[in-house]
Scaffold this motif. Structure first.
Motif, PDB file in Angstrom:
ATOM      1  N   ILE A 122       0.829  -1.206   0.000  1.00 57.62           N
ATOM      2  CA  ILE A 122       0.000   0.000   0.000  1.00 57.62           C
ATOM      3  C   ILE A 122       0.864   1.258   0.000  1.00 57.62           C
ATOM      4  O   ILE A 122       0.587   2.224  -0.717  1.00 57.62           O
ATOM      5  CB  ILE A 122      -0.951  -0.015   1.211  1.00 57.62           C
ATOM      6  CG1 ILE A 122      -1.923  -1.194   1.099  1.00 57.62           C
ATOM      7  CG2 ILE A 122      -1.719   1.296   1.297  1.00 57.62           C
ATOM      8  CD1 ILE A 122      -2.865  -1.311   2.271  1.00 57.62           C
ATOM      9  N   GLN A 123       1.927   1.226   0.796  1.00 56.98           N
ATOM     10  CA  GLN A 123       2.780   2.400   0.893  1.00 56.98           C
ATOM     11  C   GLN A 123       4.234   1.986   0.711  1.00 56.98           C
ATOM     12  O   GLN A 123       4.548   0.822   0.517  1.00 56.98           O
ATOM     13  CB  GLN A 123       2.603   3.078   2.251  1.00 56.98           C
ATOM     14  CG  GLN A 123       2.879   2.165   3.432  1.00 56.98           C
ATOM     15  CD  GLN A 123       2.627   2.868   4.755  1.00 56.98           C
ATOM     16  OE1 GLN A 123       2.264   4.014   4.784  1.00 56.98           O
ATOM     17  NE2 GLN A 123       2.855   2.145   5.832  1.00 56.98           N
ATOM     18  N   ASP A 124       5.125   2.969   0.780  1.00 57.70           N
ATOM     19  CA  ASP A 124       6.552   2.707   0.608  1.00 57.70           C
ATOM     20  C   ASP A 124       7.065   1.775   1.702  1.00 57.70           C
ATOM     21  O   ASP A 124       6.716   1.949   2.872  1.00 57.70           O
ATOM     22  CB  ASP A 124       7.322   4.038   0.671  1.00 57.70           C
ATOM     23  CG  ASP A 124       8.734   3.893   0.142  1.00 57.70           C
ATOM     24  OD1 ASP A 124       9.468   3.065   0.688  1.00 57.70           O
ATOM     25  OD2 ASP A 124       9.091   4.606  -0.818  1.00 57.70           O
ATOM     26  N   ARG A 142       8.355   3.314   4.950  1.00 60.28           N
ATOM     27  CA  ARG A 142       7.483   4.116   5.800  1.00 60.28           C
ATOM     28  C   ARG A 142       7.403   3.538   7.205  1.00 60.28           C
ATOM     29  O   ARG A 142       7.867   2.435   7.491  1.00 60.28           O
ATOM     30  CB  ARG A 142       6.082   4.196   5.171  1.00 60.28           C
ATOM     31  CG  ARG A 142       6.053   4.885   3.819  1.00 60.28           C
ATOM     32  CD  ARG A 142       6.318   6.373   3.950  1.00 60.28           C
ATOM     33  NE  ARG A 142       5.249   7.037   4.661  1.00 60.28           N
ATOM     34  CZ  ARG A 142       4.148   7.498   4.066  1.00 60.28           C
ATOM     35  NH1 ARG A 142       3.991   7.336   2.750  1.00 60.28           N
ATOM     36  NH2 ARG A 142       3.217   8.098   4.757  1.00 60.28           N
ATOM     37  N   SER A 184       5.709  -0.077   7.945  1.00 60.43           N
ATOM     38  CA  SER A 184       6.516  -1.235   7.568  1.00 60.43           C
ATOM     39  C   SER A 184       7.684  -1.418   8.520  1.00 60.43           C
ATOM     40  O   SER A 184       8.014  -2.555   8.905  1.00 60.43           O
ATOM     41  CB  SER A 184       7.023  -1.065   6.129  1.00 60.43           C
ATOM     42  OG  SER A 184       5.937  -0.938   5.226  1.00 60.43           O
TER      43      SER A 184
END
Length: 207
Positions: free
Chosen positions: A92-94, A97, A100
Motif C-alpha cells: 500500500i505504501q513505501d 514508511r 513497515s
C-alpha cells in the motif's frame, strides 16, 4: 515431431543461456559480458515473479484448509493473518514508511530473536539425549564445545578466558567447518550446472 520439439526446446534454451552466462563471466570485457548482465537481470525478474507465485500458492493452500476446517486450520489461519499483515503495508505504501518499519522492529525481529533463543534449549536437549543414548568421546567433546560456547557468551566475572576460548572456537574450528560446507555447496552447484549444461538433468522439462 511436436513431442521431440517440446522435449528438446527447453533443453536447448537452458544450455545456450547457461553457456552464454558462463562465457560472460570468463570474458567480462567482451560483448558476452553485456549479454551476461542482461540474462542475470532477466533471471532476477523471473525470480521475483516466482516468489509472488509461491506466496499466492501458500495463500491458496492454507486458505482452502481454513475454509474446509481441516485438521490444523487454526495454524493455517494464523499463517494467513501473519502473511497478510506483513505483506499489505509495504504494498500500500513505501516499504521504508513507519508502518513497515514498525512491523519489522516489533514483530519480525522479536520472532527471529525468540527462534534464535530456542537454540539454547535445543542444544541442551540434544546434549542430554546424546549422553543418555550414546556415551563416547565424541559425545563428550560435543557437550564440552556446547558448554564452552554458551558459557563464553555469558559475561561471568573472573572467567574472561571463557570468552577468549569461545572466540577461538568460532574463528578457527568453526570457520574451518563453515568453509568446508561452503566448498561442498559450491562443488554441488558446479556439478549440477554441468549436468544441466550437458543435458543429463532436465528439471525444466516434463518429458
Amino acid at each position: 515431431m511436436e513431442r521431440v520439439v517440446g522435449k528438446w526446446m527447453p533443453t536447448a534454451i537452458a544450455v545456450v543461456t547457461g553457456v552464454l552466462t558462463l562465457a560472460g563471466y570468463l570474458f567480462p570485457s567482451t560483448l558476452l559480458g553485456i549479454w551476461r548482465d542482461q540474462l542475470v537481470e532477466w533471471a532476477i525478474i523471473v525470480g521475483g515473479f516466482a516468489v509472488i507465485l509461491g506466496l499466492l500458492n501458500v495463500l491458496n493452500v492454507h486458505g482452502k484448509r481454513v475454509f474446509s476446517r481441516k485438521k490444523g486450520w487454526v495454524y493455517s489461519l494464523a499463517l494467513l493473518l501473519a502473511a497478510l499483515a506483513t505483506w499489505i503495508p509495504p504494498v500500500i505504501q513505501d516499504p521504508s514508511r513507519q508502518a513497515s518499519q514498525q512491523m519489522f522492529d516489533y514483530v519480525i525481529a522479536p520472532v527471529g530473536a525468540s527462534l534464535a533463543a530456542l537454540l539454547v534449549f535445543t542444544l541442551t536437549l540434544a546434549a542430554f539425549r546424546l549422553v543418555r543414548n550414546r556415551r563416547s568421546p565424541w559425545s563428550l567433546l560435543f557437550i564440552g564445545v556446547v558448554a564452552l560456547t554458551l558459557l563464553g557468551s555469558t559475561p561471568i566475572q573472573g572467567f574472561e578466558w571463557l570468552s577468549e576460548a569461545r572466540t577461538w572456537l568460532v574463528r578457527v574450528p568453526g570457520m574451518a567447518g563453515i568453509r568446508g560446507l561452503l566448498l561442498g555447496v559450491g562443488l554441488g552447484i558446479v556439478v549440477t550446472g554441468l549436468r544441466v549444461l550437458l543435458t543429463q538433468d532436465r528439471p525444466y522439462s516434463e518429458f
